[in-house]
Design a protein around this motif. Structure first.
Motif, mmCIF file in Angstrom:
data_model
loop_
_atom_site.group_PDB
_atom_site.id
_atom_site.type_symbol
_atom_site.label_atom_id
_atom_site.label_comp_id
_atom_site.label_asym_id
_atom_site.label_seq_id
_atom_site.Cartn_x
_atom_site.Cartn_y
_atom_site.Cartn_z
ATOM 1 N N LEU A 35 0.869 -2.443 -8.775
ATOM 2 C CA LEU A 35 -0.021 -1.306 -8.246
ATOM 3 C C LEU A 35 0.086 -0.880 -7.004
ATOM 4 O O LEU A 35 0.505 -1.845 -5.966
ATOM 5 C CB LEU A 35 -1.564 -2.062 -8.606
ATOM 6 C CG LEU A 35 -2.657 -1.070 -8.257
ATOM 7 C CD1 LEU A 35 -2.413 -0.172 -9.518
ATOM 8 C CD2 LEU A 35 -3.995 -1.918 -8.507
ATOM 9 N N GLU A 36 0.065 0.223 -6.626
ATOM 10 C CA GLU A 36 0.330 1.037 -5.118
ATOM 11 C C GLU A 36 -1.123 1.316 -4.585
ATOM 12 O O GLU A 36 -1.910 1.703 -5.183
ATOM 13 C CB GLU A 36 1.543 1.794 -5.033
ATOM 14 C CG GLU A 36 2.659 1.241 -5.762
ATOM 15 C CD GLU A 36 4.025 2.417 -5.859
ATOM 16 O OE1 GLU A 36 3.673 3.344 -5.449
ATOM 17 O OE2 GLU A 36 4.848 2.044 -6.468
ATOM 18 N N GLY A 37 -0.798 1.350 -3.408
ATOM 19 C CA GLY A 37 -2.114 1.842 -2.654
ATOM 20 C C GLY A 37 -1.569 2.265 -1.236
ATOM 21 O O GLY A 37 -0.644 2.109 -0.781
ATOM 22 N N THR A 38 -2.821 2.795 -0.358
ATOM 23 C CA THR A 38 -2.333 3.321 0.948
ATOM 24 C C THR A 38 -3.459 2.462 1.717
ATOM 25 O O THR A 38 -4.690 2.396 1.446
ATOM 26 C CB THR A 38 -2.739 4.769 1.123
ATOM 27 O OG1 THR A 38 -1.917 5.498 0.227
ATOM 28 C CG2 THR A 38 -2.622 5.200 2.423
ATOM 29 N N ILE A 39 -2.896 1.970 2.804
ATOM 30 C CA ILE A 39 -3.840 1.176 3.747
ATOM 31 C C ILE A 39 -4.804 1.971 4.582
ATOM 32 O O ILE A 39 -4.475 3.206 5.001
ATOM 33 C CB ILE A 39 -2.889 0.475 4.783
ATOM 34 C CG1 ILE A 39 -1.895 -0.668 4.134
ATOM 35 C CG2 ILE A 39 -3.890 -0.273 5.863
ATOM 36 C CD1 ILE A 39 -0.920 -1.451 5.397
ATOM 37 N N ASN A 40 -6.098 1.789 4.396
ATOM 38 C CA ASN A 40 -7.021 2.370 5.186
ATOM 39 C C ASN A 40 -7.450 1.751 6.671
ATOM 40 O O ASN A 40 -7.203 2.632 7.702
ATOM 41 C CB ASN A 40 -8.403 2.560 4.491
ATOM 42 C CG ASN A 40 -9.451 3.487 4.518
ATOM 43 O OD1 ASN A 40 -9.094 4.332 5.404
ATOM 44 N ND2 ASN A 40 -10.551 3.173 4.330
ATOM 45 N N ILE A 48 -6.995 -6.483 4.851
ATOM 46 C CA ILE A 48 -6.491 -5.241 5.012
ATOM 47 C C ILE A 48 -6.944 -4.371 3.874
ATOM 48 O O ILE A 48 -6.803 -4.578 2.790
ATOM 49 C CB ILE A 48 -4.828 -5.259 4.748
ATOM 50 C CG1 ILE A 48 -4.352 -6.146 5.937
ATOM 51 C CG2 ILE A 48 -4.272 -4.011 4.649
ATOM 52 C CD1 ILE A 48 -2.933 -6.735 5.471
ATOM 53 N N HIS A 49 -7.707 -3.465 4.248
ATOM 54 C CA HIS A 49 -8.612 -2.534 3.123
ATOM 55 C C HIS A 49 -7.468 -1.256 2.846
ATOM 56 O O HIS A 49 -6.912 -0.712 3.679
ATOM 57 C CB HIS A 49 -9.665 -1.892 3.680
ATOM 58 C CG HIS A 49 -10.863 -2.973 4.030
ATOM 59 N ND1 HIS A 49 -11.822 -3.196 3.219
ATOM 60 C CD2 HIS A 49 -10.777 -3.826 5.001
ATOM 61 C CE1 HIS A 49 -12.390 -4.090 3.702
ATOM 62 N NE2 HIS A 49 -11.981 -4.532 4.800
ATOM 63 N N VAL A 50 -7.427 -1.387 1.424
ATOM 64 C CA VAL A 50 -6.631 -0.397 0.675
ATOM 65 C C VAL A 50 -7.386 0.419 -0.361
ATOM 66 O O VAL A 50 -8.073 -0.051 -1.072
ATOM 67 C CB VAL A 50 -5.306 -1.237 -0.087
ATOM 68 C CG1 VAL A 50 -4.402 -0.484 -0.608
ATOM 69 C CG2 VAL A 50 -4.497 -2.254 0.965
ATOM 70 N N ASN A 51 -6.703 1.985 -0.446
ATOM 71 C CA ASN A 51 -7.308 2.665 -1.325
ATOM 72 C C ASN A 51 -5.930 2.503 -2.370
ATOM 73 O O ASN A 51 -4.998 3.066 -2.420
ATOM 74 C CB ASN A 51 -7.292 4.105 -0.908
ATOM 75 C CG ASN A 51 -8.506 4.178 0.122
ATOM 76 O OD1 ASN A 51 -9.450 3.556 0.193
ATOM 77 N ND2 ASN A 51 -8.263 5.225 1.289
ATOM 78 N N TRP A 52 -6.402 1.959 -3.501
ATOM 79 C CA TRP A 52 -5.520 1.596 -4.551
ATOM 80 C C TRP A 52 -5.345 2.657 -5.714
ATOM 81 O O TRP A 52 -6.405 3.587 -5.544
ATOM 82 C CB TRP A 52 -5.902 0.422 -5.398
ATOM 83 C CG TRP A 52 -5.895 -0.934 -4.522
ATOM 84 C CD1 TRP A 52 -6.763 -1.610 -4.057
ATOM 85 C CD2 TRP A 52 -4.465 -1.668 -4.215
ATOM 86 N NE1 TRP A 52 -6.337 -2.551 -3.149
ATOM 87 C CE2 TRP A 52 -4.893 -2.639 -3.293
ATOM 88 C CE3 TRP A 52 -3.142 -1.348 -4.546
ATOM 89 C CZ2 TRP A 52 -4.016 -3.481 -2.726
ATOM 90 C CZ3 TRP A 52 -2.506 -2.345 -4.006
ATOM 91 C CH2 TRP A 52 -2.647 -3.246 -3.003
ATOM 92 N N GLU A 53 -4.377 3.039 -6.190
ATOM 93 C CA GLU A 53 -4.140 4.155 -7.174
ATOM 94 C C GLU A 53 -4.989 4.146 -8.431
ATOM 95 O O GLU A 53 -4.988 5.124 -9.258
ATOM 96 C CB GLU A 53 -2.748 4.145 -7.424
ATOM 97 C CG GLU A 53 -1.873 3.020 -8.377
ATOM 98 C CD GLU A 53 -0.489 3.197 -8.720
ATOM 99 O OE1 GLU A 53 0.126 4.043 -8.288
ATOM 100 O OE2 GLU A 53 0.193 2.160 -9.127
ATOM 101 N N ASN A 54 -5.670 2.857 -8.696
ATOM 102 C CA ASN A 54 -6.587 2.629 -9.903
ATOM 103 C C ASN A 54 -7.924 3.025 -9.417
ATOM 104 O O ASN A 54 -8.785 2.776 -10.251
ATOM 105 C CB ASN A 54 -6.238 1.286 -10.679
ATOM 106 C CG ASN A 54 -6.998 0.232 -9.419
ATOM 107 O OD1 ASN A 54 -7.272 0.462 -8.301
ATOM 108 N ND2 ASN A 54 -6.814 -0.872 -10.044
#
Length: 72
Positions: A35-40, A48-54
């Motif tokens: 699963l991929e995401g972008t660090i917020n 580390i808060h991430v906005n995940w692709e799901n």
């Protein structure tokens, strides 16, 4: 290392907008490998808060969860 120094170190590495790929997140079976995401942001916990692709926004816990940076 002081707690505040560790937070600052993580914030310097894991900056907003950096892409990450999940390898393993403890206790979250819906968060699958790859699963991929972008660090917020990195909070004061430090997590580390991430906005995940799901659609999830679960935070990564350094030293517990496993992940890799895929794009800076």
């Amino acid at each position: 290392m002081r707690h505040s120094d560790e937070i600052e170190r993580l914030r310097n590495i894991y900056k907003p907008g950096i892409k990450v790929r999940l390898i393993y997140m403890e206790g979250e079976p819906q968060m699958v490998e790859g699963l991929e995401g972008t660090i917020n942001y990195v909070d004061d916990a430090p997590q580390i808060h991430v906005n995940w692709e799901n659609g999830s926004s679960l935070a990564l816990i350094p030293e517990v969860d496993k992940f890799e940076i895929i794009k800076k």
